[in-house]
Write an enzyme that holds these catalytic residues in place. Structure first.
Site: not given
Length: 406
Positions: A66-67, A262, A327
């Site tokens: 992942g990047s 969360k 979020n």
């Protein structure tokens, strides 16, 4: 970035022998790196590990899967630590990059030539030993540690080419926040999904770690959940710097569910901000959200340690996400701009993905199936607001009539 990996009162101490010579020579080597290097290259002091550095042990190869924004921020830490501990880790760290073009150039080419992820972490230099590779199987070849850091929605599809191709004895570390949806309904922990699909043990890292602040070398803490203490020690050595402090616990499930849940609470905090409910209401939202997180853990993952919720992965991550995360930001805009979550995600996040609405939907599926929605009113309200079944103003009802007040 200051990168003294141990504090003076750390319990772990490297045994003084010839195997630690490279550690004690860090400062003298750093002076040769030049004025333009990052501060991280100039502030290593000493390192700690619960196991001895063994010069006969083959250095371990690290691959970052992942990047994006968070993956690139983590690459700064891992790249520098891998270079500084040649007896423990291979210098070059491979990073799988989903290939895309930016201003007519391939992103992998930009990262490997300019040493910057201009799309997801602009303005911050990546270590030269971070090697961007567009083929995930090639990136992960012969890796001892695989660090998974990509949106949870993409885990299964992205990692499918790795099945059956990993090095025997490889270990995973998930930085992925969210749950996996099961085909027949229900959810499972991402670490469990990776472990079952890849056939490897998987630890987790979660904490109050906004990616841009980590990349800017601002002090923070994180939590690693590792059942194997030796693996936990290795991972701490790989990640910890003077400004990125690591605590290792064995309660992996609680660490991971905190990282997922969360984001639901952060959506509620964003709705509060959009509705201008004030700081008192937002504080109540965070408190009640934490109680629902703990109740969810007790209900579906019994046996966890309550103290884990007070590590960085728990209350600290909850607070920072409710004040500074994407979020919260998109949820506030959902109220003020009257646009859909999908449209706002596209407009505001530059290709990044929201976790909160997806996780709220996944959690609600389980709660509804077991008749528990009334016991988790905040989680339930967030889901229904995100899908348009409730107006944001109705969030207040879930707070006023919360079971915690009975």
């Amino acid at each position: 970035m200051g990168c003294r990996v141990s504090s003076p009162d750390d319990e772990e101490v490297i045994e003084e022998n010839e195997d630690t010579e490279d550690v004690h020579n860090v400062d003298s080597e750093s002076k040769q790196l030049g004025q333009g290097s990052s501060l991280i290259q100039h502030s290593f002091r000493r390192f700690s590990s619960s196991s001895k550095l063994n010069i006969n042990m083959a250095p371990k190869k690290v691959c970052i899967v992942g990047s994006g924004n968070w993956g690139s921020a983590i690459a700064r830490l891992v790249g520098f630590n891998a270079e500084r501990l040649p007896g423990r880790f291979e210098k070059n760290v491979s990073m799988w990059v989903f290939e895309e073009e930016v201003d007519g150039r391939k992103l992998t080419e930009i990262i490997n030539t300019d040493h910057e992820n201009v799309k997801y972490l602009p303005g911050r230099t990546l270590p030269k030993n971070i090697i961007a590779i567009p083929d995930i199987a090639e990136a992960a070849a012969d890796a001892d540690f695989l660090i998974f850091v990509l949106p949870h929605q993409f885990i299964k599809r992205a990692c499918a080419p790795l099945i059956g191709k990993l090095k025997p004895g490889a270990t995973g570390l998930s930085l992925v926040k969210g749950f996996a949806i099961l085909p027949g309904g229900g959810i499972k922990l991402i670490s469990d999904l990776i472990s079952e699909e890849m056939g490897i043990p998987v630890s987790v890292l979660m904490g109050a770690n906004l990616a841009n602040e980590v990349a800017d070398e601002k002090f923070c803490e994180t939590t690693i959940g590792a059942r194997d203490s030796e693996v936990g020690s290795d991972l701490k050595l790989l990640f910890q710097t003077e400004n990125f402090r690591v605590t290792v616990v064995s309660d992996t499930q609680t660490v991971e569910i905190c990282g997922a849940l969360k984001n639901i609470v952060a959506c509620a905090a964003g709705f509060c901000d959009g509705l201008k409910m004030g700081d008192n209401t937002k504080a109540a939202t965070i408190r009640l959200g934490l109680k629902e997180m703990m109740k969810y853990g007790d209900t579906f993952y019994p046996g966890g340690n309550a103290s884990t919720y007070f590590e960085s992965c728990g209350v600290a991550d909850l607070i920072t996400t409710c004040y500074g995360g994407r979020n919260r930001r998109v949820s506030e805009a959902f109220v003020t701009r009257k646009k859909s979550i999908v449209d706002l995600e596209t407009e505001m996040l530059n290709g990044q993905k929201l976790q909160g609405p997806e996780t709220a939907a996944e959690v609600n599926y389980v709660l509804a199936a077991k008749g528990l929605e009334a016991e988790f009113p905040l989680f339930t309200a967030v889901h229904k607001i995100c899908i348009g079944e409730l107006q944001p103003e109705k969030l207040l009802d879930s707070l006023k009539n919360h079971p915690a007040h009975q």
